[in-house]
Design an enzyme around this catalytic site. Structure first.
Site, PDB file in Angstrom:
ATOM      1  NE  ARG A 235      -4.237  -1.493  -0.039  1.00 18.76           N
ATOM      2  CZ  ARG A 235      -4.293  -2.522  -0.874  1.00 18.76           C
ATOM      3  NH1 ARG A 235      -3.299  -2.784  -1.693  1.00 18.76           N
ATOM      4  NH2 ARG A 235      -5.361  -3.297  -0.912  1.00 18.76           N
ATOM      5  CD  GLU A 264      -3.166   2.813  -5.318  1.00 17.72           C
ATOM      6  OE1 GLU A 264      -1.973   2.537  -5.145  1.00 17.72           O
ATOM      7  OE2 GLU A 264      -4.044   1.949  -5.464  1.00 17.72           O
ATOM      8  CG  HIS A 296      -3.132  -1.336  -7.062  1.00 16.95           C
ATOM      9  ND1 HIS A 296      -3.387  -0.627  -5.925  1.00 16.95           N
ATOM     10  CD2 HIS A 296      -3.255  -2.634  -6.713  1.00 16.95           C
ATOM     11  CE1 HIS A 296      -3.671  -1.455  -4.930  1.00 16.95           C
ATOM     12  NE2 HIS A 296      -3.595  -2.682  -5.398  1.00 16.95           N
TER      13      HIS A 296
END
Ligand code: NAI
Length: 332
Positions: A235, A264, A296
């Site tokens: 994360r 993000e 991601h």
């Protein structure tokens, strides 16, 4: 029974429609993120809402969902740092997730980032397209014999440690719950500070929690070896990005690979190729030749998407029928 998806992409439709053939839910897909701006658009009487990593399940949003009759919130991901679980509990909304869809998908992506950076294949790819076969500037280093530190050895960290052991690395790890199989395989558990001081390569595989926010910061960076490589597929909030940028500028961090970024949600999963990006921090990060950013995508394999869709629909079916669901799947 209606199931409303937020942050839905074409591949979500494809894999959920396939898996739904044996479940028979009524699937509705919205591309937008779930947040306070849109929650009022959920129709009254919608029983199930399905969300992804960057949907914002704040207390306010959960309160509105409850008032609209939502009974189950299905996270089609493992992490749940974007959900106020207390609010769900207070409003009697059951929350499920997909704890392990393909740990290997994420672990293999971490390794792909690592290899790309240390062998500079991202640069070589561009270079040979220009018919430039010179090797200057492409010098890498062997992973064999290096010390690799995994922070977190749950499902993904464990898969990562096994791969790195296969490369002939010395694998060290830090986790409040050491894994006996890894220990038996020669992985040495150390306190985080000792891991940071000993590792040539550090890969983060722990969840983000208030206690470990900015785990990588000015202070902890100082404890690491000069020339350290850092990989973060967990994360974004685990890294204090401004401190990391300073450390890249001074050469203390030699390579950085990130599949996640603290801000993000404004960027990832979108095609912004025709836009002006206002986030100067990510632009600065992307300007370093020794930084690799992916959006991601570590989870993004066919095997993982099939598993996410299947586990999500099965858990929702069971919860709506009042049947038992795996402890790991159920959050509230
Ligand atoms: P897991 O729950 O199986 O393992 C997490 C491990 O981290 C546990 O063993 C736990 O004891 C340990 N841990 C917790 N706090 C720690 C700390 N401060 N220091 C060291 N260890 C700590 O979780 P899993 O499935 O391995 O996933 C890890 C993380 O990977 C998720 O929380 C998520 O943030 C991220 N992820 C990223 C994906 C991507 O596409 N980039 C996809 C899936 C997960």
């Amino acid at each position: 029974m209606k199931m409303l998806f937020f942050s839905a992409k074409p591949y979500d439709r494809q894999f959920f429609h396939q898996a739904n053939e044996k479940h028979g839910f009524e699937l509705e897909f919205l591309e937008t993120h779930l947040g306070p701006h849109i929650v009022n658009a959920v129709d009254d009487g919608t029983p199930v809402v399905c969300t992804f990593v960057n949907d914002k399940l704040t207390e306010e949003v959960i309160g509105v969902l409850a008032a609209k009759g939502v009974k189950v919130l299905a996270l089609r991901c493992a992490g749940f740092n974007n959900v106020q679980l207390d609010a769900a509990r207070k409003h009697g909304i059951r929350v499920c997730r997909v704890p392990a869809y393909s740990p290997e998908a994420v672990a293999e992506h971490a390794v792909a980032m690592l290899l790309t950076l240390v062998r500079k294949t991202h640069k070589a790819y561009n270079r040979v397209r220009e018919q430039n076969f010179a090797l200057n500037g492409l010098l890498g280093f062997n992973l064999h014999g290096k010390t690799v530190g995994a922070v977190g050895t749950g499902k993904i960290g464990k898969a990562f440690c096994r791969i790195m052991a296969g490369f002939g690395c010395r694998v060290i790890a830090s986790d409040p719950f050491p894994d006996a199989e890894l220990q038996a395989a020669g992985v040495e558990y150390l306190p985080l500070e000792e891991l940071m001081a000993a590792a040539d390569i550090i890969s983060l595989h722990c969840p983000l929690a208030p206690e470990n926010k900015y785990l990588i910061n000015r202070e902890t960076l100082r404890k690491m070896k000069r020339g350290v490589t850092i990989i973060n597929t967990s994360r974004g909030g685990l890294l204090h990005t401004a401190d990391v940028i300073d450390s890249l500028k001074s050469g203390h961090i030699a390579y950085l690979g990130i599949d996640v970024y603290e801000q993000e949600e404004k960027l990832f999963f979108k095609d912004l190729s025709g836009s002006i990006i206002e986030d100067d921090t990510i632009q600065r990060l992307m300007s370093f030749p020794n930084v690799l950013v992916t959006g991601h995508q570590a989870f993004f394999t066919e095997e993982a998407l099939r598993q996410i869709a299947e586990v999500t629909l099965r858990s929702v079916g069971r919860l709506m029928n009042g049947e038992a669901v795996d402890e790991e799947v159920i959050l509230v």
